[in-house]
Write an enzyme that holds these catalytic residues in place. Structure first.
Site, PDB file in Angstrom:
ATOM      1  N   ALA A 191      -6.293  -1.996  -4.935  1.00  0.00           N
ATOM      2  CA  ALA A 191      -5.234  -0.981  -5.077  1.00  0.00           C
ATOM      3  C   ALA A 191      -5.791   0.099  -5.095  1.00  0.00           C
ATOM      4  CB  ALA A 191      -4.279  -0.727  -4.278  1.00  0.00           C
ATOM      5  N   GLY A 192      -6.123   1.354  -5.480  1.00  0.00           N
ATOM      6  CA  GLY A 192      -6.580   2.700  -6.775  1.00  0.00           C
ATOM      7  C   GLY A 192      -7.242   3.330  -6.681  1.00  0.00           C
ATOM      8  N   ASP A 194       0.535  -1.245  -0.238  1.00  0.00           N
ATOM      9  CA  ASP A 194       0.307  -0.018   0.032  1.00  0.00           C
ATOM     10  C   ASP A 194       1.113   0.980   0.102  1.00  0.00           C
ATOM     11  OD1 ASP A 194      -2.057   2.373   0.734  1.00  0.00           O
ATOM     12  OD2 ASP A 194      -3.643   0.668   1.062  1.00  0.00           O
ATOM     13  N   ASP A 224     -26.386  10.812 -11.039  1.00  0.00           N
ATOM     14  CA  ASP A 224     -27.146   9.660  -9.099  1.00  0.00           C
ATOM     15  C   ASP A 224     -28.005   8.784 -10.192  1.00  0.00           C
ATOM     16  OD1 ASP A 224     -26.059   9.336  -7.509  1.00  0.00           O
ATOM     17  OD2 ASP A 224     -27.246  10.779  -6.445  1.00  0.00           O
ATOM     18  N   ARG A 270     -30.572   1.567  -3.030  1.00  0.00           N
ATOM     19  CA  ARG A 270     -29.237   1.381  -3.348  1.00  0.00           C
ATOM     20  C   ARG A 270     -29.333  -0.246  -2.760  1.00  0.00           C
ATOM     21  NH1 ARG A 270     -28.939   4.828  -6.203  1.00  0.00           N
ATOM     22  NH2 ARG A 270     -27.244   6.248  -7.098  1.00  0.00           N
ATOM     23  N   TYR A 275     -14.014   7.541 -13.443  1.00  0.00           N
ATOM     24  CA  TYR A 275     -13.356   5.987 -11.857  1.00  0.00           C
ATOM     25  C   TYR A 275     -14.337   4.563 -12.808  1.00  0.00           C
ATOM     26  CZ  TYR A 275     -14.713   3.214  -7.985  1.00  0.00           C
ATOM     27  OH  TYR A 275     -15.011   1.629  -7.206  1.00  0.00           O
ATOM     28  N   LYS A 296     -12.900   1.106 -14.338  1.00  0.00           N
ATOM     29  CA  LYS A 296     -13.124  -0.429 -13.229  1.00  0.00           C
ATOM     30  C   LYS A 296     -13.401  -1.105 -14.810  1.00  0.00           C
ATOM     31  CE  LYS A 296     -12.683   0.288  -9.103  1.00  0.00           C
ATOM     32  NZ  LYS A 296     -11.306  -0.670  -8.226  1.00  0.00           N
ATOM     33  N   SER A 333     -16.987  -2.878  -9.456  1.00  0.00           N
ATOM     34  CA  SER A 333     -17.891  -2.397  -9.132  1.00  0.00           C
ATOM     35  C   SER A 333     -19.391  -2.375  -9.897  1.00  0.00           C
ATOM     36  CB  SER A 333     -17.708  -0.491  -9.212  1.00  0.00           C
ATOM     37  OG  SER A 333     -18.684   0.009  -8.771  1.00  0.00           O
ATOM     38  N   LEU A 356      -0.060   4.153   1.138  1.00  0.00           N
ATOM     39  CA  LEU A 356      -0.524   4.669   1.618  1.00  0.00           C
ATOM     40  C   LEU A 356      -1.739   6.099   1.688  1.00  0.00           C
ATOM     41  CD1 LEU A 356       2.124   4.949   5.088  1.00  0.00           C
ATOM     42  CD2 LEU A 356      -0.103   3.306   4.594  1.00  0.00           C
ATOM     43  N   ASN A 391     -22.842  -1.649  -2.439  1.00  0.00           N
ATOM     44  CA  ASN A 391     -22.295  -0.308  -2.041  1.00  0.00           C
ATOM     45  C   ASN A 391     -21.907  -1.083  -0.351  1.00  0.00           C
ATOM     46  OD1 ASN A 391     -24.105   1.287  -4.255  1.00  0.00           O
ATOM     47  ND2 ASN A 391     -23.918   2.388  -2.392  1.00  0.00           N
ATOM     48  N   ILE A 402     -30.369  15.388   1.607  1.00  0.00           N
ATOM     49  CA  ILE A 402     -30.733  14.415   0.204  1.00  0.00           C
ATOM     50  C   ILE A 402     -30.318  14.579  -0.960  1.00  0.00           C
ATOM     51  CG2 ILE A 402     -32.732  12.789   0.320  1.00  0.00           C
ATOM     52  CD1 ILE A 402     -32.365  12.484   3.561  1.00  0.00           C
TER      53      ILE A 402
HETATM   54  P1  NAD Z   1      -9.355   2.855   0.016  1.00  0.00           P
HETATM   55  O1  NAD Z   1      -9.063   4.511  -0.771  1.00  0.00           O
HETATM   56  O2  NAD Z   1      -9.679   2.470   1.405  1.00  0.00           O
HETATM   57  O3  NAD Z   1      -8.749   1.644  -0.238  1.00  0.00           O
HETATM   58  C1  NAD Z   1      -6.867   2.240  -0.884  1.00  0.00           C
HETATM   59  C2  NAD Z   1      -6.418   1.141  -1.148  1.00  0.00           C
HETATM   60  O4  NAD Z   1      -4.848   1.258  -1.853  1.00  0.00           O
HETATM   61  C3  NAD Z   1      -5.298   2.778   0.301  1.00  0.00           C
HETATM   62  O5  NAD Z   1      -5.308   2.230   1.214  1.00  0.00           O
HETATM   63  C4  NAD Z   1      -4.782   3.594  -0.613  1.00  0.00           C
HETATM   64  O6  NAD Z   1      -3.542   4.040  -0.064  1.00  0.00           O
HETATM   65  C5  NAD Z   1      -4.146   2.164  -1.741  1.00  0.00           C
HETATM   66  N1  NAD Z   1      -3.695   2.883  -2.997  1.00  0.00           N
HETATM   67  C6  NAD Z   1      -3.989   3.545  -3.446  1.00  0.00           C
HETATM   68  N2  NAD Z   1      -3.603   3.571  -4.872  1.00  0.00           N
HETATM   69  C7  NAD Z   1      -2.206   2.840  -4.606  1.00  0.00           C
HETATM   70  C8  NAD Z   1      -1.340   2.002  -5.450  1.00  0.00           C
HETATM   71  N3  NAD Z   1      -0.999   3.370  -6.203  1.00  0.00           N
HETATM   72  N4  NAD Z   1      -0.225   1.852  -5.137  1.00  0.00           N
HETATM   73  C9  NAD Z   1      -0.414   1.090  -3.524  1.00  0.00           C
HETATM   74  N5  NAD Z   1      -1.765   1.332  -3.067  1.00  0.00           N
HETATM   75  C10 NAD Z   1      -2.496   1.942  -3.741  1.00  0.00           C
HETATM   76  O7  NAD Z   1     -10.660   2.352  -0.981  1.00  0.00           O
HETATM   77  P2  NAD Z   1     -11.702   1.676  -1.021  1.00  0.00           P
HETATM   78  O8  NAD Z   1     -12.733   1.543  -0.754  1.00  0.00           O
HETATM   79  O9  NAD Z   1     -11.443  -0.258   0.666  1.00  0.00           O
HETATM   80  O10 NAD Z   1     -12.095   0.516  -1.812  1.00  0.00           O
HETATM   81  C11 NAD Z   1     -10.979  -0.621  -2.171  1.00  0.00           C
HETATM   82  C12 NAD Z   1     -11.278  -0.960  -3.942  1.00  0.00           C
HETATM   83  O11 NAD Z   1     -12.545  -1.195  -3.985  1.00  0.00           O
HETATM   84  C13 NAD Z   1     -11.110   0.080  -5.009  1.00  0.00           C
HETATM   85  O12 NAD Z   1     -10.405  -0.596  -6.365  1.00  0.00           O
HETATM   86  C14 NAD Z   1     -12.455   0.345  -5.326  1.00  0.00           C
HETATM   87  O13 NAD Z   1     -12.265   1.446  -6.605  1.00  0.00           O
HETATM   88  C15 NAD Z   1     -12.785  -0.339  -5.426  1.00  0.00           C
HETATM   89  N6  NAD Z   1     -14.775  -0.126  -4.995  1.00  0.00           N
HETATM   90  C16 NAD Z   1     -15.018   0.371  -3.737  1.00  0.00           C
HETATM   91  C17 NAD Z   1     -16.041   0.502  -2.957  1.00  0.00           C
HETATM   92  C18 NAD Z   1     -16.291   1.952  -2.275  1.00  0.00           C
HETATM   93  O14 NAD Z   1     -17.670   1.959  -1.790  1.00  0.00           O
HETATM   94  N7  NAD Z   1     -15.645   2.191  -1.513  1.00  0.00           N
HETATM   95  C19 NAD Z   1     -17.298   0.701  -4.434  1.00  0.00           C
HETATM   96  C20 NAD Z   1     -16.506  -0.489  -5.486  1.00  0.00           C
HETATM   97  C21 NAD Z   1     -15.452  -0.861  -5.413  1.00  0.00           C
HETATM   98  N1  UDP Z   2     -26.752  10.416  -1.414  1.00  0.00           N
HETATM   99  C1  UDP Z   2     -27.424  11.630  -0.010  1.00  0.00           C
HETATM  100  N2  UDP Z   2     -26.476  12.403   0.060  1.00  0.00           N
HETATM  101  C2  UDP Z   2     -24.979  12.748   0.477  1.00  0.00           C
HETATM  102  C3  UDP Z   2     -24.960  12.000   0.116  1.00  0.00           C
HETATM  103  C4  UDP Z   2     -25.565  10.807  -1.150  1.00  0.00           C
HETATM  104  O1  UDP Z   2     -28.652  11.773  -0.217  1.00  0.00           O
HETATM  105  O2  UDP Z   2     -24.600  13.310   1.043  1.00  0.00           O
HETATM  106  C5  UDP Z   2     -27.671   9.599  -1.321  1.00  0.00           C
HETATM  107  C6  UDP Z   2     -27.097   9.776  -3.248  1.00  0.00           C
HETATM  108  O3  UDP Z   2     -27.518  10.524  -3.912  1.00  0.00           O
HETATM  109  C7  UDP Z   2     -27.549   8.164  -3.856  1.00  0.00           C
HETATM  110  C8  UDP Z   2     -27.342   7.743  -2.391  1.00  0.00           C
HETATM  111  O4  UDP Z   2     -27.633   8.573  -1.238  1.00  0.00           O
HETATM  112  O5  UDP Z   2     -28.970   8.536  -4.259  1.00  0.00           O
HETATM  113  C9  UDP Z   2     -26.106   6.601  -2.156  1.00  0.00           C
HETATM  114  O6  UDP Z   2     -24.770   7.647  -1.815  1.00  0.00           O
HETATM  115  P1  UDP Z   2     -23.347   6.919  -2.048  1.00  0.00           P
HETATM  116  O7  UDP Z   2     -22.881   8.536  -2.419  1.00  0.00           O
HETATM  117  O8  UDP Z   2     -22.736   5.904  -0.806  1.00  0.00           O
HETATM  118  O9  UDP Z   2     -23.019   5.425  -3.375  1.00  0.00           O
HETATM  119  P2  UDP Z   2     -23.261   5.602  -4.868  1.00  0.00           P
HETATM  120  O10 UDP Z   2     -24.341   6.724  -5.273  1.00  0.00           O
HETATM  121  O11 UDP Z   2     -21.860   5.826  -5.249  1.00  0.00           O
HETATM  122  O12 UDP Z   2     -24.162   4.107  -4.703  1.00  0.00           O
END
Ligand code: NAD
Ligand code: UDP
Length: 335
Positions: free
Chosen positions: A81-82, A31, A293, A231, A149, A153, A124, A33, A179, A217
């Site tokens: 990571a990303g 990571d 959205d 969601r 973003y 993916k 995702s 960080l 989510n 909201i």
């Molecule tokens: P996060 O940001 O908490 O974790 C990602 C970690 O990767 C962090 O610790 C960051 O420091 C590290 N990182 C980023 N770029 C890097 C690089 N180039 N090299 C090394 N380390 C790196 O995010 P998360 O919510 O834990 O998400 C993890 C994965 O899941 C991501 O790929 C994200 O796109 C995917 N994802 C997340 C969600 C969500 O809602 N959290 C939903 C769908 C997909």
């Molecule tokens: N949302 C909201 N207020 C906020 C953040 C999110 O009403 O401050 C709503 C947003 O419009 C969506 C739902 O909550 O309908 C989930 O949003 P989030 O960003 O958590 O997830 P995503 O849109 O990526 O599914």
């Protein structure tokens, strides 16, 4: 079995590392960080009694990654990571394409050089874009994705399919998260958004704790029963266990799985569930809709149930209660 976890100190990565350690896996975390803190490593150790190996490295550093694969006898990789902020990706598309795609290519090259062929990738539900709901793995992907973003993916999924086709030993799982919310029930690890949270649940938790005055909201005139968006929320520990299941049932080729509950919850329902689960007040106002959205999406989770033997077990109430445990604990012991 030795698993390399990229982004393993982040939100979903850290919970998955806990689930893996509890199942007896040996872990090496990489990571940079950029969106996490080293203190998460100690917290993982406090929860599990085991401190995984850790390297602070950017995944785009090919030489550094090669060194890690030379040291650690890696059997499989879970790639979290990303960069993940939807709004930021619209402001900084080049950064998102560069970091997310380059990191994955560098990782795939290192895996090939070191004869590692198993990969679980964090995709995702955003790849489904404007497909009809509920989304199933057979739904069309790639149409109507509204931000860079989401495009990364979709593109990485395509790269993984192409690489899997070229490598008869490849076993890739593409996990499409819905989510993710909640936290480890210990309250020791959770989501720690920097600045104003973009996502609903962390925002709700910060209003409940008094850090923010009220929730906006985004829209109450959507074609849903209460007019707010729907969601499919999934507890991060269910998601973590989904990764263990994906690893244990990984198969040749590149296979996508939805990781969701199959249950839709509206914004208003989530807010009221949070109030009920925690006894805290959450002030809110109705604000204009947020650009991009979708009114409603949720998973068809049947494939993960039949092929991985995995389905969610935690309720929206569990998600709210554990988010609150993390919110109150992390406020005391700020990361
Ligand atoms: P996060 O940001 O908490 O974790 C990602 C970690 O990767 C962090 O610790 C960051 O420091 C590290 N990182 C980023 N770029 C890097 C690089 N180039 N090299 C090394 N380390 C790196 O995010 P998360 O919510 O834990 O998400 C993890 C994965 O899941 C991501 O790929 C994200 O796109 C995917 N994802 C997340 C969600 C969500 O809602 N959290 C939903 C769908 C997909
Ligand atoms: N949302 C909201 N207020 C906020 C953040 C999110 O009403 O401050 C709503 C947003 O419009 C969506 C739902 O909550 O309908 C989930 O949003 P989030 O960003 O958590 O997830 P995503 O849109 O990526 O599914």
């Amino acid at each position: 079995m030795h698993i390399l976890v990229t982004g393993g100190l982040g939100y979903i990565g850290s919970h998955t590392v806990v689930a893996l350690i509890e199942k007896g896996y040996t872990i090496t975390i990489v990571d940079n960080l950029s969106n996490s803190s080293l203190s998460v490593l100690d917290r993982i150790a406090r929860i599990t009694g085991t401190k995984p190996a850790f390297y602070q490295l950017d995944l785009q550093d090919a030489a550094g990654l090669d060194d890690i694969f030379s040291i650690a006898p890696v059997d499989a990789v879970i790639h979290f990571a990303g960069l993940k902020a939807v709004g930021e990706s619209i402001q900084r598309p080049l950064t998102y394409y560069r970091v997310n795609i380059d990191s994955t290519l560098t990782l795939l090259e290192a895996m090939r050089a070191h004869d590692v062929h198993k990969l679980v990738f964090s995709s995702s539900a955003t790849v489904y874009g404007s497909a009809p709901i509920p989304y199933s793995e057979e739904s069309l992907v790639g149409q109507g994705i509204t931000n860079p973003y989401g495009q990364t993916k979709y593109m990485i999924e395509q790269i993984l399919r192409d690489v899997a086709q070229s490598d008869p030993d490849a076993e890739f799982s593409l996990l499409r998260y819905f989510n993710p919310v909640g936290a480890h029930p210990s309250g020791l690890i959770g989501e720690d958004p920097k600045g104003t949270p973009n996502n609903l649940m962390p925002f709700v938790a910060q209003v409940a704790s008094g850090q923010r005055e009220k929730l906006s909201i985004f829209g109450d005139s959507y074609p849903t029963p209460d007019g707010t968006c729907i969601r499919d929320y999934i507890h991060v520990m269910d998601l973590a266990e989904g990764h263990v299941a994906a690893l244990e049932h990984i198969r040749p080729g590149a296979t996508a799985y939805n990781l969701g509950s199959g249950i839709g919850t509206s914004v208003l329902e989530l807010v009221h569930a949070f109030i009920d689960a925690t006894g805290k007040d959450v002030a809110y106002e109705i604000a204009p809709p947020r650009a991009g959205d979708l009114p409603e999406f949720y998973a068809n989770p049947d494939l993960a149930a039949s092929e991985l033997g995995w389905s969610t077990t935690r309720s929206v109430e569990d998600m709210c209660r554990d988010t609150w445990a993390w919110q109150t604990n992390s406020a005391k012991t700020r990361l």
